[in-house]
Design a protein around this motif. Structure first.
Motif, PDB file in Angstrom:
ATOM      1  N   GLU A  68       0.831  -1.206   0.000  1.00 31.63           N
ATOM      2  CA  GLU A  68       0.000   0.000   0.000  1.00 31.63           C
ATOM      3  C   GLU A  68       0.865   1.256   0.000  1.00 31.63           C
ATOM      4  N   MET A  69       1.950   1.264   0.757  1.00 28.89           N
ATOM      5  CA  MET A  69       2.832   2.439   0.788  1.00 28.89           C
ATOM      6  C   MET A  69       3.483   2.669  -0.575  1.00 28.89           C
ATOM      7  N   VAL A  70       3.874   1.601  -1.252  1.00 28.92           N
ATOM      8  CA  VAL A  70       4.459   1.732  -2.590  1.00 28.92           C
ATOM      9  C   VAL A  70       3.408   2.290  -3.551  1.00 28.92           C
ATOM     10  N   LYS A  71       2.198   1.789  -3.452  1.00 25.24           N
ATOM     11  CA  LYS A  71       1.104   2.276  -4.302  1.00 25.24           C
ATOM     12  C   LYS A  71       0.875   3.770  -4.081  1.00 25.24           C
ATOM     13  N   ILE A  72       0.844   4.191  -2.834  1.00 21.80           N
ATOM     14  CA  ILE A  72       0.646   5.607  -2.505  1.00 21.80           C
ATOM     15  C   ILE A  72       1.799   6.445  -3.057  1.00 21.80           C
ATOM     16  N   ALA A  73       3.026   5.975  -2.887  1.00 24.46           N
ATOM     17  CA  ALA A  73       4.194   6.711  -3.378  1.00 24.46           C
ATOM     18  C   ALA A  73       4.149   6.850  -4.903  1.00 24.46           C
ATOM     19  N   LYS A  74       3.786   5.773  -5.595  1.00 21.39           N
ATOM     20  CA  LYS A  74       3.683   5.836  -7.065  1.00 21.39           C
ATOM     21  C   LYS A  74       2.631   6.846  -7.499  1.00 21.39           C
ATOM     22  N   GLU A  75       1.496   6.866  -6.785  1.00 18.94           N
ATOM     23  CA  GLU A  75       0.433   7.832  -7.126  1.00 18.94           C
ATOM     24  C   GLU A  75       0.911   9.252  -6.886  1.00 18.94           C
ATOM     25  N   GLN A  76       1.655   9.467  -5.828  1.00 19.78           N
ATOM     26  CA  GLN A  76       2.162  10.822  -5.533  1.00 19.78           C
ATOM     27  C   GLN A  76       3.179  11.253  -6.575  1.00 19.78           C
ATOM     28  N   ILE A  77       4.033  10.349  -7.024  1.00 21.35           N
ATOM     29  CA  ILE A  77       5.010  10.676  -8.049  1.00 21.35           C
ATOM     30  C   ILE A  77       4.302  10.988  -9.371  1.00 21.35           C
ATOM     31  N   ALA A  78       3.293  10.200  -9.704  1.00 18.95           N
ATOM     32  CA  ALA A  78       2.566  10.407 -10.947  1.00 18.95           C
ATOM     33  C   ALA A  78       1.810  11.734 -10.964  1.00 18.95           C
ATOM     34  N   ASN A  79       1.430  12.219  -9.779  1.00 19.43           N
ATOM     35  CA  ASN A  79       0.668  13.464  -9.696  1.00 19.43           C
ATOM     36  C   ASN A  79       1.538  14.716  -9.636  1.00 19.43           C
ATOM     37  N   LYS A  80       2.855  14.544  -9.703  1.00 18.13           N
ATOM     38  CA  LYS A  80       3.755  15.717  -9.648  1.00 18.13           C
ATOM     39  C   LYS A  80       3.890  16.357 -11.006  1.00 18.13           C
TER      40      LYS A  80
END
Length: 80
Positions: A68-80
Motif C-alpha cells: 500500500e505504501m508503494v502504491k501511494i508513493a507511485k500515485e504521488q510521483i505520478a501526480n507531480k
C-alpha cells in the motif's frame, strides 16, 4: 500520534485485503492472521513463538502495508 496513525493504517490496509478488522482496535488483526496461519499467538508475552511463527503473522501484515505504501508513493510521483 505516529503510532496511532500507523495502527489505523494497518487496520485499513488489512480490511481492504479482506480481513475482518475492528477499526477501533486494529492491533487485533494480528490474532486473526495468527489463527489463519495456525500460530498460537496469545495476548501478552509470546516468547514461546519461533521466529518462523512470528514471521507467519507479521509477514502478511507488513507485506500488505508495504504494498500500500508503494502504491501511494507511485500515485504521488505520478501526480507531480
Amino acid at each position: 500520534m505516529a503510532k496511532k496513525n500507523l495502527s489505523q493504517f494497518k487496520g485499513r490496509v488489512m480490511k481492504e485485503a479482506g480481513y475482518d478488522v475492528d477499526l477501533n482496535n486494529p492491533e487485533s488483526i494480528k490474532y486473526e492472521v495468527a489463527e489463519e496461519q495456525g500460530v498460537p499467538l496469545q495476548k501478552g508475552n509470546n516468547g514461546h513463538l519461533t521466529s518462523e511463527q512470528a514471521g507467519k503473522v507479521g509477514g502478511p501484515i507488513g507485506g500488505n502495508m508495504v504494498k500500500e505504501m508503494v502504491k501511494i508513493a507511485k500515485e504521488q510521483i505520478a501526480n507531480k
